[in-house]
Design an enzyme around this catalytic site. Sequence first.
Site, PDB file in Angstrom:
ATOM      1  N   GLU A  61       0.982  -0.558   0.102  1.00 31.56           N
ATOM      2  CA  GLU A  61      -0.028   0.011   0.414  1.00 31.56           C
ATOM      3  C   GLU A  61       0.577   1.448   0.587  1.00 31.56           C
ATOM      4  O   GLU A  61       0.485   2.638  -0.565  1.00 31.56           O
ATOM      5  CB  GLU A  61      -0.997  -0.033   1.178  1.00 31.56           C
ATOM      6  CG  GLU A  61      -2.293   0.639   0.839  1.00 31.56           C
ATOM      7  CD  GLU A  61      -2.730   0.478   2.238  1.00 31.56           C
ATOM      8  OE1 GLU A  61      -4.006  -0.295   1.680  1.00 31.56           O
ATOM      9  OE2 GLU A  61      -2.924   1.228   2.978  1.00 31.56           O
TER      10      GLU A  61
ATOM     11  N   HIS B 166       6.325 -27.354   2.285  1.00 28.85           N
ATOM     12  CA  HIS B 166       4.998 -28.356   1.003  1.00 28.85           C
ATOM     13  C   HIS B 166       3.816 -27.474  -0.117  1.00 28.85           C
ATOM     14  O   HIS B 166       3.684 -28.247   0.282  1.00 28.85           O
ATOM     15  CB  HIS B 166       4.429 -29.476   2.560  1.00 28.85           C
ATOM     16  CG  HIS B 166       5.826 -29.569   2.965  1.00 28.85           C
ATOM     17  ND1 HIS B 166       5.895 -30.761   2.801  1.00 28.85           N
ATOM     18  CD2 HIS B 166       6.726 -29.406   3.895  1.00 28.85           C
ATOM     19  CE1 HIS B 166       7.165 -31.291   4.017  1.00 28.85           C
ATOM     20  NE2 HIS B 166       7.768 -30.038   4.517  1.00 28.85           N
TER      21      HIS B 166
ATOM     22  N   LYS C 265     -12.527   2.246  -3.135  1.00 31.44           N
ATOM     23  CA  LYS C 265     -14.311   2.392  -1.707  1.00 31.44           C
ATOM     24  C   LYS C 265     -15.073   3.124  -2.647  1.00 31.44           C
ATOM     25  O   LYS C 265     -16.258   3.682  -2.188  1.00 31.44           O
ATOM     26  CB  LYS C 265     -12.767   4.063  -0.416  1.00 31.44           C
ATOM     27  CG  LYS C 265     -12.861   2.879   0.027  1.00 31.44           C
ATOM     28  CD  LYS C 265     -12.418   3.627   1.282  1.00 31.44           C
ATOM     29  CE  LYS C 265     -11.463   3.136   2.866  1.00 31.44           C
ATOM     30  NZ  LYS C 265     -10.847   4.055   3.651  1.00 31.44           N
TER      31      LYS C 265
HETATM   32  O1  PA5 Z   1      -3.129   1.617   5.753  1.00 34.76           O
HETATM   33  C1  PA5 Z   1      -4.474   2.743   5.285  1.00 34.76           C
HETATM   34  O2  PA5 Z   1      -4.465   3.151   5.499  1.00 34.76           O
HETATM   35  C2  PA5 Z   1      -5.781   1.526   5.365  1.00 34.76           C
HETATM   36  O3  PA5 Z   1      -5.238   0.548   4.878  1.00 34.76           O
HETATM   37  C3  PA5 Z   1      -6.414   1.947   6.219  1.00 34.76           C
HETATM   38  O4  PA5 Z   1      -6.276   1.611   7.441  1.00 34.76           O
HETATM   39  C4  PA5 Z   1      -8.028   1.057   5.868  1.00 34.76           C
HETATM   40  O5  PA5 Z   1      -8.397   1.675   4.194  1.00 34.76           O
HETATM   41  C5  PA5 Z   1      -9.187   1.347   7.188  1.00 34.76           C
HETATM   42  O6  PA5 Z   1      -9.163   2.782   7.553  1.00 34.76           O
HETATM   43  P1  PA5 Z   1      -9.731   3.568   8.963  1.00 34.76           P
HETATM   44  O7  PA5 Z   1      -8.659   3.628   9.945  1.00 34.76           O
HETATM   45  O8  PA5 Z   1      -9.868   4.784   8.324  1.00 34.76           O
HETATM   46  O9  PA5 Z   1     -11.412   2.687   8.582  1.00 34.76           O
END
Ligand code: PA5
Length: 529
Positions: free
Chosen positions: A324, A353, A457
Amino acid sequence: MTPPKAALWSRFQRHLLECPSIGLSLDISRVNFPDDFHARMERPMQKALIAMAELEKGGIANPDERRMVGHYWLRNPALAPTRTLADEIGRTLADIKSFTTEVHAGRIAGAHGPFETVLVIGIGGSALGPQFVSRALGQPKSDRLRPLFFDNTDPDGMDRVLAELDGKLGRTLAVVISKSGGTPETRNGMLEAKAAFERAGLDFARHAVAITGTGSAMHKVAVAGGWLKTFPMWDWVGGRTSELSAVGLLPAALQGLDIDGLLDGARMADDVTRTQVTRDNPAAQLALMWYFVGEGRGAKDMVVLPYKDRLELFSKYLQQLVMESLGKELDLDGRIVNQGLAVYGNKGSTDQHAYVQQLREGVANFFAVFIEVLKDRDGSSIEVEPGATSGDFLNGFLLGTRSALYENGRQSITLTVNEVSAFSVGMLIALFERAVGLYATLVNINAYHQPGVEAGKKAAAAVLSIQQKLVSHLHANADRTFNADDLAAGIGDPDAAETVFKIATHLAANGRGVKSAGGRGTGTLFQAA
Ligand code: PA5
């Protein structure tokens, strides 16, 4: 051609980086960088280290969102750029500890008595860290609260967790985690949990806390609902680097884990990896190896192989942290670069395995990161063969696989830690956080935003809006049947026929106000039910 053993031993000795203060050693000898590689990369690495120093001082390191990036301050508040921030970090940690003490003492309790289970509700950065740490450090026999997770909006997945809580909700504390406070999966998880509590005749508010941005939608719900407590999430902490904020610390503390140990490990790893001396800096060395093996464009995948069951979720945790952060279309100058570094893995020797066959002999599109843990277990081991324990076998499999891969031209990095402890887990988290940040500068991208996640989203929201329209349309025309094309045209979105078909099929499969009324496949006719 594999170099002769003596040459490899000498390369190992030359390139083994030992960091005794954090109980880590890093072996990069099985990466085939040439002798002048480090000299060539010294200038870009110095630039990356300077950028990191600026970030730690509170510079705007996330230019798109005009945000500071301050996860390093969480374990060393004295580094925070303002006194106010430092105080807030300290206050939140104190709040986490005092809340936990009250819970453990049973002074904050559920409707049926002291809390026994903590149900953590979150996703992505608001779940993966807590899950990893919980698994790495938990002791089912002695955990103060038993941790369970809702980390998706899969109804069946939630039902499975709720089944484990049957009859126990009156002693369950729900910790709802969302930095933005607007993530649908987490909102849904919260609503499903609330409904389960209500079905059991319990008041959810008496069993719920939130960790979220002040003023967020989730924060408003928690405050208006009179939940037990809220803990803050700050805009200067990214989700995937939030494990050492309340996001990770509260669930860990409730489980009874050593959160001071986690913070110490991370803080000391930061101290070690802050050095500008590249050869002494394990985070810089990791970033450089990623750069070399992947030719600065993620040309090879990183297969993370911890030889320790407790670290099984580390690869999943790293998958998010790395992919990410580094998986970006544009660089900082706006050029299309499609950067990234793919990460997968589970644990050794189990994976030997499964897919290690391909690693050894198949497509050579990866490098491995072995994680070796020296301590086998608490207590002594039986011999499973004369002179050999199960742990000796685990060690043998790690070394054997490392050699077997290298003999076949597959490169690897090996991290060695003394044991799996709160300290070493905190250290590993901090080590990879910084390696990701340094690598991002080497390849000139913003590691701290996630436009792709936001795009997903938005696309999901668009699908749900189509769903509402098509259900209304079917019910307004209850005597008629529609194929997907007609239905899409009917809701004024003729290009959405495929989406309409998929939504209607899903609704019909769940008996949700739509049924199929003849036809087959993509020609199915739908009708209000
Ligand atoms: O690392 C990130 O920014 C994302 O993976 C968020 O953690 C994830 O989308 C969840 O977001 P939030 O904590 O606002 O619910």
